[in-house]
Design a protein around this motif. Structure first.
Motif, short mmCIF file in Angstrom:
data_model
loop_
_atom_site.label_atom_id
_atom_site.label_comp_id
_atom_site.label_asym_id
_atom_site.label_seq_id
_atom_site.Cartn_x
_atom_site.Cartn_y
_atom_site.Cartn_z
N LEU A 259 59.48 -30.74 -28.05
CA LEU A 259 58.70 -32.38 -28.04
C LEU A 259 57.18 -32.86 -28.71
O LEU A 259 56.79 -32.94 -29.70
N LYS A 260 56.70 -31.44 -28.09
CA LYS A 260 54.79 -31.05 -29.14
C LYS A 260 55.24 -31.01 -30.66
O LYS A 260 53.87 -31.89 -31.37
N SER A 261 56.33 -30.15 -31.51
CA SER A 261 55.84 -29.73 -32.16
C SER A 261 55.78 -31.52 -33.52
O SER A 261 55.98 -31.42 -34.10
N ALA A 262 57.13 -31.13 -32.67
CA ALA A 262 57.57 -32.84 -33.42
C ALA A 262 57.25 -33.74 -33.37
O ALA A 262 56.82 -34.99 -34.55
N LEU A 263 55.74 -34.29 -31.81
CA LEU A 263 55.05 -34.96 -31.80
C LEU A 263 54.19 -35.03 -32.55
O LEU A 263 53.17 -36.01 -33.54
N GLU A 264 53.20 -34.52 -33.03
CA GLU A 264 52.10 -34.18 -33.99
C GLU A 264 52.78 -34.13 -35.25
O GLU A 264 51.88 -34.27 -36.59
N GLY A 265 54.17 -33.86 -35.96
CA GLY A 265 54.57 -34.22 -37.52
C GLY A 265 54.98 -35.88 -37.70
O GLY A 265 54.50 -36.35 -38.13
N GLN A 266 55.28 -35.89 -36.23
CA GLN A 266 55.22 -37.58 -36.04
C GLN A 266 54.08 -38.42 -36.79
O GLN A 266 53.77 -39.45 -36.76
N GLU A 267 52.26 -37.70 -35.62
CA GLU A 267 51.08 -38.77 -35.60
C GLU A 267 51.10 -38.95 -37.23
O GLU A 267 50.17 -40.10 -37.93
N SER A 268 51.30 -37.69 -38.37
CA SER A 268 51.23 -37.84 -39.97
C SER A 268 52.34 -38.98 -40.67
O SER A 268 51.62 -39.38 -41.35
N MET A 269 53.86 -38.98 -39.34
CA MET A 269 54.12 -39.81 -40.36
C MET A 269 53.96 -41.27 -39.71
O MET A 269 54.21 -41.83 -40.74
N VAL A 270 53.73 -41.69 -38.93
CA VAL A 270 53.61 -42.81 -38.72
C VAL A 270 52.30 -43.28 -40.30
O VAL A 270 52.64 -44.90 -40.11
N LYS A 271 51.46 -42.88 -39.56
CA LYS A 271 50.46 -43.48 -40.89
C LYS A 271 50.80 -44.00 -41.88
O LYS A 271 50.33 -45.11 -43.00
N GLU A 272 51.70 -43.09 -42.66
CA GLU A 272 52.37 -43.18 -44.13
C GLU A 272 53.79 -44.49 -43.72
O GLU A 272 53.91 -45.37 -44.96
N ARG A 273 54.58 -44.33 -42.67
CA ARG A 273 54.97 -45.22 -42.84
C ARG A 273 54.89 -46.75 -42.08
O ARG A 273 55.73 -48.09 -41.95
N THR A 274 53.37 -47.08 -41.83
CA THR A 274 52.61 -48.38 -41.28
C THR A 274 52.49 -49.00 -42.40
O THR A 274 52.76 -50.20 -42.83
N ALA A 275 52.37 -48.08 -43.39
CA ALA A 275 52.13 -49.13 -45.59
C ALA A 275 53.66 -49.85 -45.66
O ALA A 275 53.42 -50.80 -46.03
N ASP A 276 54.91 -48.70 -45.09
CA ASP A 276 56.15 -49.31 -45.75
C ASP A 276 56.39 -50.34 -44.72
O ASP A 276 57.39 -50.96 -45.61
N LEU A 277 56.15 -50.29 -43.49
CA LEU A 277 56.86 -51.60 -42.77
C LEU A 277 56.05 -52.30 -42.64
O LEU A 277 56.72 -53.71 -42.98
N GLU A 278 54.91 -52.96 -43.71
CA GLU A 278 54.32 -53.95 -43.90
C GLU A 278 54.80 -54.58 -44.86
O GLU A 278 55.07 -56.00 -45.05
N LYS A 279 54.99 -53.88 -45.71
CA LYS A 279 55.99 -54.00 -47.54
C LYS A 279 57.16 -54.90 -46.72
O LYS A 279 57.74 -55.46 -47.06
#
Length: 631
Positions: A259-279
């Protein structure tokens, strides 16, 4: 020896207490162990030994109480009964542990214990001392084999599953097995004195005389060892739970790391997904607007469609293939007392899912129902399958129409027709037939005069031909009149008409007709009598023309307040595909039955004959029609 015997005699209650206490401890130890969801096979049958221990401990406590307080036959029998019941559970424990390890041993099935008890009971009944013999034989046949099976099974269980058992557990299985085997000897073989071998030689008294120690002491020693051993054996479940807890903790630790390693990977993916979510949100908003417009258009179309069917007088219900109502018009909502269009089970309309799946063609039913005002009406239900353009079945459409007025008019038409038939038949009989008879008499008188004079032979012959034609016309007129008016209510009525019909048809095509009408049958209503007569007449015509029957039974009898009319034949039965005339005859019979408030039931087996039943409510035989009677 006397002092030892005296001491044990005075302190036997302590031995009973010790014996009972050890068994009580065994029961508590087994039941308090955490055995749920255990992988050890023995876990599921240990409760048999626990129940044995509790019951046997209770029996020993009762014996102790009887020795300390007072001796009572009631207490003695209660303790002895509990002791005998406990043997059943120790035997079952031994049998089931053997079956776990050796299921192929067929002799140790669930019937072996009832068989043993039956043999013991029969043998005890044949003895002069029933209770003593019963106790001894129970020890030999139940307690001894139960202890042996339990001891051997316990050791064999260890040998079979020692690879998965915790270390250091062997001594408990070994001592428990040895104690159970010894205990089976002291409790199963050493019993009270009996008048048969070996109880007359080897018993509690002879054991005490030989060893100067009561056998109860050895039994208590075995019970203590068994209690200690079972306490150790129960530790396997504690060990198993510890292993499970350690495994769960290890999995939890691994899960936390993942879970800890997954959370660390999710933090980087959130920023990338935010822009996609807006579109994506912008695109979804545009699609949502289009969908709302389409839904509004669909809603408007639905409202328009609902407005159309709401203005129809007939009740219309659409039921989908899942047996739910999808559409109802105003008339149907009033009929079923629904205030708005909702989905509910169509079992409210007497339609099950199994019946719905079989509907592939339009069907029409007529039935009687009560509307919301409590008025009885006749309804016609038309059930049509809902087939889409691709041929798929999507449900059914039910159309319900009030046909009470139509049925009333049909009934009036039938009454008018029957009245007119009766009038025509009566006119033919009273007027035309009488005139023809007068012509016949005059012609015969004239013919007699011509024959007497002897000078007009040719004219006399011609006149004779006229007389024959007149006689034929009279007979034909009478036959037509009888067909139009078969029932004379003032001359025997319905029963006489049916009897005359049976007499006239008997023997046609080699058919033997038997008539069985009970004396208490009386059809007093004219329209009921006419329709019932025509049903019997139509049925007999079909039997004579199509059945190839040898025997026919026409029967009328009472069943409570109702009258049952039945027609049974031994002919070929009704074929699946009827021709036009036979099918029409059956429909006419059904229609006439409905006109008199009855229901026609037809049962037929190919080659086994046909049975026709008509259940006639009693009030239809006595009520009078409001319409004018047939004169």
């Amino acid at each position: 020896m006397n002092s030892i015997y005296l001491w044990f005699s005075n302190n036997i209650n302590l031995i009973h207490f010790l014996y009972g206490l050890t068994f009580f401890v065994i029961g508590v130890t087994i039941l308090t162990s955490q055995k749920k969801n255990s992988r050890f096979k023995i876990a599921g049958i240990l409760w048999y030994f626990a129940v044995y221990a509790f019951i046997h401990a209770s029996a020993d406590f009762i014996k102790m109480w009887s020795d300390v307080k007072f001796r009572s036959n009631t207490l003695f029998m209660a303790g002895k009964t509990l002791e005998l019941i406990s043997y059943i559970f120790v035997f079952e424990f031994g049998r089931r542990i053997i079956n776990i390890l050796k299921p192929e041993i067929k002799i140790l099935n669930s019937l072996v214990l009832p068989f043993i008890f039956t043999i013991i009971f029969i043998a005890s009944m044949m003895s002069e001392n029933f209770m003593g013999t019963f106790d001894i034989l129970i020890g030999y046949s139940v307690r001894l084999p139960g202890g042996l099976m339990a001891g051997l099974g316990l050791w064999y269980y260890y040998m079979s599953e020692k690879d998965i058992l915790p270390p250091g557990i062997k001594k408990y299985f070994f001592l428990g097995s040895a104690a159970l085997l010894s205990w089976s000897f002291f409790c199963g073989i050493i019993r009270t004195r009996g008048d048969f071998f070996p109880a007359n030689i080897l018993n509690i008294e002879s054991f005490f005389i030989f060893f100067n120690v009561p056998v109860y002491l050895f039994r208590s020693a075995c019970a203590i060892i068994i209690s200690w051993s079972f306490g150790g054996i129960m530790s396997i479940f504690t060990w198993e739970r510890q292993i499970m807890i350690e495994g769960l903790l290890e999995k939890e630790r691994e899960s936390k790391e993942q879970l800890k390693s997954a959370l660390e990977g999710q933090e980087s993916m959130v920023k990338e997904r935010t822009a996609d979510l807006e579109k994506t949100c912008k695109t979804l908003k545009e699609e949502m607007d289009l969908r709302l417009k389409a839904e509004q258009a669909e809603k408007d179309a639905y409202i328009f469609q609902q407005a159309i069917i709401d203005n129809l007088a007939d009740s219309i219900v659409v039921i989908d293939r899942e047996c739910s109502v999808k559409l109802m018009n105003r008339s149907s909502r009033k009929l079923y007392n629904e205030t708005e269009i909702v989905e509910f089970s169509c079992t409210k309309m007497f339609c099950s899912k199994n019946e719905l799946d079989k509907i592939r063609e339009t069907m029409t039913y007529e039935y009687e129902m009560v509307n919301l005002e409590g008025k009885k009406i006749y309804a016609e239900m038309i059930i049509s399958p809902l087939i889409m353009d691709d041929g798929s079945f999507q449900g059914i459409i039910e159309t319900i129409r009030d046909i009470s007025e139509r049925r009333r008019l049909e009934k009036e038409i039938i009454i008018i027709i029957e009245t007119e038939r009766q009038r025509i038949g009566q006119d033919l009989h009273d007027d035309l037939a009488q005139n023809l008879m007068a012509i016949d008499v005059l012609c015969k008188m004239l013919n007699q005069k011509l024959v007497t004079r002897g000078d007009m032979d040719a004219e006399a012959m011609e006149l004779g031909k006229i007389i024959k034609f007149v006689d034929y016309s009279i007979n034909t007129t009478r036959s037509i009149a009888k067909g139009l008016c078969p029932i004379e209510m003032d001359n025997g009525g319905f029963i006489a008409a049916v009897k005359k019909m049976a007499m006239n048809l008997n023997g046609l095509n080699g058919i033997n007709i038997t008539l069985n009408i009970k004396d208490d049958i009386d059809i007093s209503d004219t329209m009921t009598a006419i329709n019932l007569y025509q049903i019997i007449n139509e049925a007999m015509n079909n039997i004579i023309k199509h059945s190839n029957a040898d025997n026919v039974l026409i029967e009328m009898r009472r069943n409570g307040k109702n009258i049952i009319m039945s027609i049974d034949d031994d002919g070929a039965g009704i074929p699946v595909n009827l021709d036009g005339s036979a099918g029409l005859g059956l429909r006419i019979m059904n229609y006439r039955a409905s006109m008199i408030g009855s229901k026609l039931e037809i049962a037929s087996n190919n080659g086994r004959g046909t049975s026709i039943r008509c259940l006639l409510p009693d009030e239809t035989t006595v009520r009078k029609h409001d319409e004018r009677r047939i004169s």
